[in-house]
Enzyme design. Structure first.
Site, short mmCIF file in Angstrom:
data_model
loop_
_atom_site.label_atom_id
_atom_site.label_comp_id
_atom_site.label_asym_id
_atom_site.label_seq_id
_atom_site.Cartn_x
_atom_site.Cartn_y
_atom_site.Cartn_z
N ASP A 10 0.87 -1.18 0.00
CA ASP A 10 0.00 0.00 0.00
C ASP A 10 0.91 1.23 0.00
O ASP A 10 2.13 1.11 0.22
CB ASP A 10 -0.89 0.00 1.26
CG ASP A 10 -1.80 1.23 1.34
OD1 ASP A 10 -2.32 1.66 0.29
OD2 ASP A 10 -1.99 1.77 2.44
N SER A 11 0.31 2.38 -0.17
CA SER A 11 1.08 3.62 -0.12
C SER A 11 1.51 3.94 1.31
O SER A 11 2.35 4.81 1.54
CB SER A 11 0.22 4.77 -0.62
OG SER A 11 -0.88 4.93 0.24
N TYR A 42 -0.68 8.21 -2.68
CA TYR A 42 -0.81 7.84 -4.09
C TYR A 42 -1.94 8.62 -4.76
O TYR A 42 -1.90 8.85 -5.95
CB TYR A 42 -1.11 6.34 -4.21
CG TYR A 42 0.07 5.41 -4.12
CD1 TYR A 42 1.35 5.87 -3.79
CD2 TYR A 42 -0.09 4.04 -4.38
CE1 TYR A 42 2.41 4.99 -3.71
CE2 TYR A 42 0.97 3.17 -4.31
CZ TYR A 42 2.22 3.63 -3.97
OH TYR A 42 3.29 2.75 -3.90
N CYS A 73 -4.46 -1.50 -1.80
CA CYS A 73 -4.64 -0.06 -2.01
C CYS A 73 -5.63 0.11 -3.16
O CYS A 73 -5.38 -0.41 -4.26
CB CYS A 73 -3.28 0.54 -2.35
SG CYS A 73 -3.34 2.27 -2.84
N ASN A 74 -6.72 0.80 -2.91
CA ASN A 74 -7.73 1.02 -3.96
C ASN A 74 -7.14 1.85 -5.10
O ASN A 74 -7.43 1.62 -6.27
CB ASN A 74 -8.93 1.77 -3.39
CG ASN A 74 -9.73 0.94 -2.41
OD1 ASN A 74 -10.79 0.43 -2.75
ND2 ASN A 74 -9.25 0.79 -1.19
N GLU A 151 -1.53 8.94 8.33
CA GLU A 151 -0.09 8.65 8.28
C GLU A 151 0.68 9.45 9.34
O GLU A 151 1.65 8.98 9.89
CB GLU A 151 0.48 9.00 6.88
CG GLU A 151 0.04 8.04 5.77
CD GLU A 151 0.65 6.66 5.88
OE1 GLU A 151 1.81 6.54 6.26
OE2 GLU A 151 -0.09 5.68 5.59
N HIS A 185 -7.08 2.97 4.04
CA HIS A 185 -6.81 3.73 5.27
C HIS A 185 -8.10 3.97 6.06
O HIS A 185 -8.05 4.14 7.29
CB HIS A 185 -6.21 5.11 4.95
CG HIS A 185 -4.75 5.10 4.62
ND1 HIS A 185 -4.25 4.61 3.44
CD2 HIS A 185 -3.68 5.54 5.33
CE1 HIS A 185 -2.94 4.75 3.44
NE2 HIS A 185 -2.56 5.30 4.58
N1 DGL Z 1 -4.74 3.15 1.09
C1 DGL Z 1 -4.73 3.80 -0.21
C2 DGL Z 1 -6.01 3.45 -0.96
O1 DGL Z 1 -6.64 2.47 -0.63
C3 DGL Z 1 -4.47 5.26 -0.03
C4 DGL Z 1 -4.04 5.93 -1.27
C5 DGL Z 1 -3.23 7.18 -1.06
O2 DGL Z 1 -2.10 7.07 -0.63
O3 DGL Z 1 -3.74 8.25 -1.40
O4 DGL Z 1 -6.39 4.09 -1.91
#
Ligand code: DGL
Length: 259
Positions: A10-11, A42, A73-74, A151, A185
């Site tokens: 994930d990011s 992301y 991560c979506n 974060e 998140h």
């Molecule tokens: N957890 C990421 C998601 O599901 C967050 C993406 C981000 O870093 O903006 O999209």
């Protein structure tokens, strides 16, 4: 059967919400988790940059002999999973906003979706929302700043609660009876959401369903582990380890550079 690890990325710390489900469903498996927080969020990156980051992390996880990659991560799933599948022969399981179950269950015909800008503007999200959202009003809202706040350790702050309230109030007023959490998140915000949402609004988070999908793919490809012992989880982050240390003890967090 394979005792190779499962790669999860994930990011940032969001994917830990999915890892939690994976761990409880597949306790004997080993996992390698990467938080790519040097490049987070992301949601603010271009689709091309999201694909580049996802390719780089996948490449590294494949070098560690991962047998399957979970894109936790979506934003990365909706922008990059197609390109990952084209370039790597191993199986991938991703996560997308769960519009389908919400659209099937809504009584008011109005569904709210909270996700990142990168997810909401992706072709895959648009496709899913058009095919399953027929006859249903989908209220899309970018959860601006939520990822950065989680974060940076502001998960339990008044500030995040007020921001969330401002995002969901218009959905409540327009009659939404489901709120889809379209970012990994956001399940960490469920306790706050449960407190501030009217009781009739159902929070939809598909981490459990995605974990079951990972189990199905492992079984189908005969990739499940043989071990009967509790598996290891190895945690990496590409940036500052502080965000991970909110969830994982500091001696367990490793830093990693993936340019
Ligand atoms: N957890 C990421 C998601 O599901 C967050 C993406 C981000 O870093 O903006 O999209």
């Amino acid at each position: 059967m394979s005792d190779r690890p499962i790669g999860v990325f994930d990011s940032g710390v969001g994917g830990l919400s999915l890892l939690r489900e994976l761990r409880s469903l597949l306790p004997n498996e080993d996992f390698i988790y990467i938080s790519d927080n040097a490049f987070a969020p992301y949601g603010a990156l271009s689709p091309d940059d999201i694909r580049k980051r996802s390719q780089a992390l996948t490449h590294w996880l494949c070098e560690q002999s991962c047998k399957i990659i979970v894109v936790a991560c979506n934003t990365a799933t909706t922008n990059a999973i197609e390109s990952l599948r084209k370039t790597h022969p191993i199986p991938f399981v991703g996560i997308e906003p769960a519009i389908k179950p919400a659209a099937l269950q809504t009584k008011t015909g109005v569904v709210g979706v909270l996700a990142t800008k990168g997810t909401l503007s992706s072709g895959l999200f648009h496709q899913t929302s058009t095919s399953y959202g027929q006859g249903v009003r989908i209220l899309e809202k970018e959860g601006k700043h939520l990822v950065e706040m989680i974060e940076s350790g502001k998960l339990h702050s008044k500030e995040i609660e007020q921001l969330l309230q401002s995002y969901i109030q218009p959905m409540i007023e327009q009659g939404a009876d489901h709120l889809v959490l379209g970012c990994t998140h956001y399940p960490f915000l469920t306790p706050i959401l449960t407190r501030i949402l009217p009781q009739h609004i159902k929070i939809v988070d598909c981490n459990g369903a995605v974990a079951k999908q990972v189990e199905r793919v492992l079984n189908k490809r005969e990739l499940g582990c043989e071990s009967q012992h509790l598996g290891n989880i190895t945690y990496f982050c590409t940036g500052d380890s502080q965000s991970m240390r909110q969830f994982v003890s500091s001696d367990e967090v490793n830093t990693l550079s993936i340019p």
